[in-house]
Write an enzyme that holds these catalytic residues in place. Structure first.
Site, PDB file in Angstrom:
ATOM      1  N   LYS A   1     -25.062  37.997  29.710  1.00  0.00           N
ATOM      2  CA  LYS A   1     -24.383  38.928  28.793  1.00  0.00           C
ATOM      3  C   LYS A   1     -23.104  39.404  29.470  1.00  0.00           C
ATOM      4  O   LYS A   1     -23.121  40.263  30.353  1.00  0.00           O
ATOM      5  CB  LYS A   1     -25.316  40.111  28.507  1.00  0.00           C
ATOM      6  CG  LYS A   1     -25.076  40.847  27.202  1.00  0.00           C
ATOM      7  CD  LYS A   1     -23.777  41.599  27.092  1.00  0.00           C
ATOM      8  CE  LYS A   1     -23.663  42.844  27.919  1.00  0.00           C
ATOM      9  NZ  LYS A   1     -22.282  43.411  27.848  1.00  0.00           N
TER      10      LYS A   1
ATOM     11  N   CYS B   1     -13.362  46.025  42.370  1.00  0.00           N
ATOM     12  CA  CYS B   1     -14.398  46.783  43.078  1.00  0.00           C
ATOM     13  C   CYS B   1     -13.995  46.960  44.533  1.00  0.00           C
ATOM     14  O   CYS B   1     -14.416  47.899  45.189  1.00  0.00           O
ATOM     15  CB  CYS B   1     -15.730  46.074  42.972  1.00  0.00           C
ATOM     16  SG  CYS B   1     -15.627  44.342  43.413  1.00  0.00           S
TER      17      CYS B   1
ATOM     18  N   GLU C   1     -14.743  56.727  42.539  1.00  0.00           N
ATOM     19  CA  GLU C   1     -14.056  55.503  42.125  1.00  0.00           C
ATOM     20  C   GLU C   1     -13.203  55.785  40.888  1.00  0.00           C
ATOM     21  O   GLU C   1     -13.707  56.301  39.897  1.00  0.00           O
ATOM     22  CB  GLU C   1     -15.082  54.410  41.807  1.00  0.00           C
ATOM     23  CG  GLU C   1     -14.423  53.081  41.510  1.00  0.00           C
ATOM     24  CD  GLU C   1     -15.424  51.980  41.192  1.00  0.00           C
ATOM     25  OE1 GLU C   1     -16.281  52.193  40.324  1.00  0.00           O
ATOM     26  OE2 GLU C   1     -15.322  50.906  41.807  1.00  0.00           O
TER      27      GLU C   1
HETATM   28  P1  NAD Z   1     -19.997  48.863  33.441  1.00  0.00           P
HETATM   29  O1  NAD Z   1     -21.092  49.296  34.340  1.00  0.00           O
HETATM   30  O2  NAD Z   1     -19.519  49.801  32.407  1.00  0.00           O
HETATM   31  O3  NAD Z   1     -20.446  47.532  32.653  1.00  0.00           O
HETATM   32  C1  NAD Z   1     -20.894  46.388  33.329  1.00  0.00           C
HETATM   33  C2  NAD Z   1     -21.767  45.581  32.396  1.00  0.00           C
HETATM   34  O4  NAD Z   1     -22.942  46.331  32.098  1.00  0.00           O
HETATM   35  C3  NAD Z   1     -21.110  45.254  31.052  1.00  0.00           C
HETATM   36  O5  NAD Z   1     -21.450  43.946  30.670  1.00  0.00           O
HETATM   37  C4  NAD Z   1     -21.752  46.265  30.119  1.00  0.00           C
HETATM   38  O6  NAD Z   1     -21.796  45.842  28.778  1.00  0.00           O
HETATM   39  C5  NAD Z   1     -23.157  46.354  30.700  1.00  0.00           C
HETATM   40  N1  NAD Z   1     -23.896  47.572  30.351  1.00  0.00           N
HETATM   41  C6  NAD Z   1     -23.406  48.815  30.082  1.00  0.00           C
HETATM   42  N2  NAD Z   1     -24.424  49.652  29.775  1.00  0.00           N
HETATM   43  C7  NAD Z   1     -25.571  48.946  29.870  1.00  0.00           C
HETATM   44  C8  NAD Z   1     -26.946  49.261  29.673  1.00  0.00           C
HETATM   45  N3  NAD Z   1     -27.352  50.479  29.321  1.00  0.00           N
HETATM   46  N4  NAD Z   1     -27.861  48.284  29.857  1.00  0.00           N
HETATM   47  C9  NAD Z   1     -27.478  47.048  30.219  1.00  0.00           C
HETATM   48  N5  NAD Z   1     -26.192  46.678  30.396  1.00  0.00           N
HETATM   49  C10 NAD Z   1     -25.248  47.624  30.236  1.00  0.00           C
HETATM   50  O7  NAD Z   1     -18.813  48.368  34.392  1.00  0.00           O
HETATM   51  P2  NAD Z   1     -17.377  47.801  33.975  1.00  0.00           P
HETATM   52  O8  NAD Z   1     -16.566  48.925  33.457  1.00  0.00           O
HETATM   53  O9  NAD Z   1     -17.534  46.577  33.141  1.00  0.00           O
HETATM   54  O10 NAD Z   1     -16.820  47.333  35.396  1.00  0.00           O
HETATM   55  C11 NAD Z   1     -16.275  48.208  36.305  1.00  0.00           C
HETATM   56  C12 NAD Z   1     -17.272  48.566  37.388  1.00  0.00           C
HETATM   57  O11 NAD Z   1     -17.804  47.390  37.974  1.00  0.00           O
HETATM   58  C13 NAD Z   1     -16.636  49.319  38.548  1.00  0.00           C
HETATM   59  O12 NAD Z   1     -17.487  50.358  38.950  1.00  0.00           O
HETATM   60  C14 NAD Z   1     -16.528  48.272  39.653  1.00  0.00           C
HETATM   61  O13 NAD Z   1     -16.492  48.777  40.950  1.00  0.00           O
HETATM   62  C15 NAD Z   1     -17.750  47.474  39.391  1.00  0.00           C
HETATM   63  N6  NAD Z   1     -17.624  46.138  39.975  1.00  0.00           N
HETATM   64  C16 NAD Z   1     -18.334  45.872  41.107  1.00  0.00           C
HETATM   65  C17 NAD Z   1     -18.221  44.637  41.724  1.00  0.00           C
HETATM   66  C18 NAD Z   1     -18.997  44.323  42.977  1.00  0.00           C
HETATM   67  O14 NAD Z   1     -19.151  43.146  43.270  1.00  0.00           O
HETATM   68  N7  NAD Z   1     -19.487  45.300  43.714  1.00  0.00           N
HETATM   69  C19 NAD Z   1     -17.375  43.667  41.170  1.00  0.00           C
HETATM   70  C20 NAD Z   1     -16.658  43.977  40.030  1.00  0.00           C
HETATM   71  C21 NAD Z   1     -16.801  45.220  39.428  1.00  0.00           C
END
Ligand code: NAD
Length: 501
Positions: free
Chosen positions: A180, A289, A390
């Site tokens: 997803k 990230c 962040e």
């Molecule tokens: P997010 O947590 O909002 O969403 C990530 C994914 O989770 C999306 O596909 C979203 O649809 C899904 N999601 C949201 N709510 C959910 C739920 N209740 N149940 C299941 N899935 C759900 O993050 P984002 O805004 O897409 O990305 C930014 C964040 O990702 C930042 O905090 C960044 O640091 C982190 N990130 C981390 C890494 C790493 O490798 N550590 C890499 C890239 C991004």
């Protein structure tokens, strides 16, 4: 591939067929540099669609797990070739839906290519362990076995690379997949899946369901037929994922937020440090990230660094990432832009000094996009919220320090632990830093960003839960160790008992 003039209606990929969501609802994919550009409509999937995808993955696992790993890998090699052939088109699609500048989206596609070749190579190299048994005429070994159905939930900032980081090791280990992707960047994942389909991944082995987190992501977490979850995203959602996996002891890999730092010592090559901090802080509009959202600078070189850094940040050309003149694109969406503006206000209230930036860009060529100026706060206290939380945008906080130990304390004084960097010419300080920084990734004389696919990637504290993406470490998450003893002595032999006589 979508065209600018005719938004396409896209479908989920379930059991080898492109399938509309049962509910018939759709989510718009829009260009963050120009919100008038509708790139496509993607399914707003719900629990019923997810169930179909999981059932398909479960059925396909019975056969896929028995396909020899080198044969699985041949399909992946073909996928890598297809991705390479289409790199430019896929990069352009990515810039249109995500906003980062073209050289960076080319890098994102290249990362997916690298990971695909790397894991395809592992098809002939899934080495186990063979050890001598403590008993005669007995053979002992440990082999990798696939885990089962892998659920994957991915973010928008690396919309092809991150899905590839998860899909490729899962496939080569013999798992089947329900993926997803983020609702903001579905086209890049669609392109990846199309390449894998054309390369010959059998029906049901890879399923993709588009949609938002609560509707399309959450049902993957709860389903008992899903054996493992790999999640990359915010720490907030990671906690939800972790809690959903806990009751059934589901294997769960979390890659979450970061508050990364560059430490600039007084003996650093300042030109190099400034360039590195600009790239680390403002690359991908700070939406990595691993973005260097904090820069700690030794007091002896503080004023010189701040002056040069702020001047260079101010000069960055912000605009549509498809225009080669631009160096920084927009925020991915309105919500992300609002978060950036909220933190700029917080920084001012906390008493940080604004050296440059601080405003949204919303006139002329910026009028239809989610643009924000590169922003630099100076004279920051490490306890300020802008130095602790962040932001995920083009905002860098600069913190002065007086000694190496103080810098390490500042670096480690956050709840995250993804990436940290030190600029120094002193080999002792370089090695002490790599020993003492509490992050999963450390750079010396390079910014906090720039991971390579054949090394482990991940973080400590609130960034991760102990697993690693990429490199050989990824194989450990996507396979189960199975220990096998073959006793060919034709008699009962009792370990720890008969051999002790
Ligand atoms: P997010 O947590 O909002 O969403 C990530 C994914 O989770 C999306 O596909 C979203 O649809 C899904 N999601 C949201 N709510 C959910 C739920 N209740 N149940 C299941 N899935 C759900 O993050 P984002 O805004 O897409 O990305 C930014 C964040 O990702 C930042 O905090 C960044 O640091 C982190 N990130 C981390 C890494 C790493 O490798 N550590 C890499 C890239 C991004």
């Amino acid at each position: 591939m979508a065209t600018a003039s005719a938004p396409t209606v896209f479908k989920n990929y379930i059991d080898g067929a492109w399938t509309a969501a049962r509910g018939g609802k759709a989510i718009e994919d829009r260009n963050p540099a120009n919100r008038d550009e509708l790139i496509g409509m993607f399914p707003a999937s719900t629990a019923d669609d997810i169930r179909d995808a999981i059932a398909s993955a479960q059925a396909a696992f019975k056969k896929w797990r028995l396909v020899p790993a080198p044969k699985r890998a041949e399909i992946m090699f073909r996928a890598a070739e297809i991705l390479l052939e289409r790199k430019e088109d896929y990069a352009r699609d990515m810039t249109r839906e995500m906003g980062k500048v073209l050289p960076e989206t080319r890098g994102d596609v290249q990362e997916a290519i690298d990971m695909t070749y790397l894991m395809a190579g592992e098809g002939r190299r899934q080495f186990g362990h063979v050890a001598p048994s403590e008993l005669p005429s007995k053979f002992a070994m440990a082999v990798r076995a696939p885990v089962g159905v892998a659920g994957m939930i991915t973010p928008w900032n690396f919309p092809m690379a991150i899905p590839a980081w998860k899909v490729m090791p899962a496939l080569v280990c013999g798992n089947t997949i329900v993926l997803k992707p983020a609702e903001d960047t579905p086209l890049s994942t669609y392109n990846l899946v199309q390449a894998l389909e054309e390369a010959g991944v059998p029906a049901g082995v890879l399923n993709v369901v588009f949609g938002d987190g609560p509707q399309a992501g959450a049902p993957i977490l709860d389903d008992p037929a899903v054996d493992l979850i790999s999640f990359t995203g915010s720490t907030e959602v990671g906690r939800i994922v972790s809690q959903a996996c806990a009751p059934s002891f589901k294997r769960c890999h979390l890659e979450m937020g970061g508050k990364n730092i560059i430490v600039v010592m007084d003996d650093a090559n300042l030109d190099l440090a400034v360039d590195g901090a600009i790239w680390g802080g403002f690359g991908t509009t700070g939406q990595r990230c691993t973005a260097a959202s904090r820069v700690a600078v030794h007091k002896k070189v503080y004023h010189e660094f701040v002056e040069r850094f702020a001047a260079q940040a101010k000069k960055l050309k912000v605009g549509d990432g498809l225009d080669p003149a631009n160096e920084m694109g927009p925020c991915v969406n309105e919500q992300q832009l609002n978060t950036v503006m909220k933190y700029v206000a917080i920084g001012k209230e906390e008493g940080a000094k604004l050296a440059t930036g601080g405003h949204r860009l919303e006139t002329g060529s910026h009028a239809r996009g989610w643009f924000h100026e590169p922003t630099v706060f100076v004279d920051c206290d490490p306890k300020m919220r802008i130095c602790q939380e962040e932001i995920f945008g083009p905002v860098v906080a600069i913190i002065p320090f007086g000694s190496f130990n103080e810098a390490i304390d500042i670096a480690n004084g956050v709840t995250y632990g993804l990436s940290a960097s030190i600029y120094t010419r002193d080999v002792n300080n370089a090695f002490r830093a790599q020993r003492d920084l509490e992050t999963g990734i450390v750079y010396v004389n390079a910014p906090t960003i720039g991971a390579e696919t054949h090394l482990p990637f991940g973080g400590t504290k609130n960034t991760g839960n102990g697993h690693r993406e990429a490199g050989l470490a990824a194989l450990d998450f996507y396979s189960e160790w199975k220990t096998v003893y073959v006793d060919y002595s034709d008699r009962l032999q009792r370990a720890q008992i008969d051999n002790a006589e």
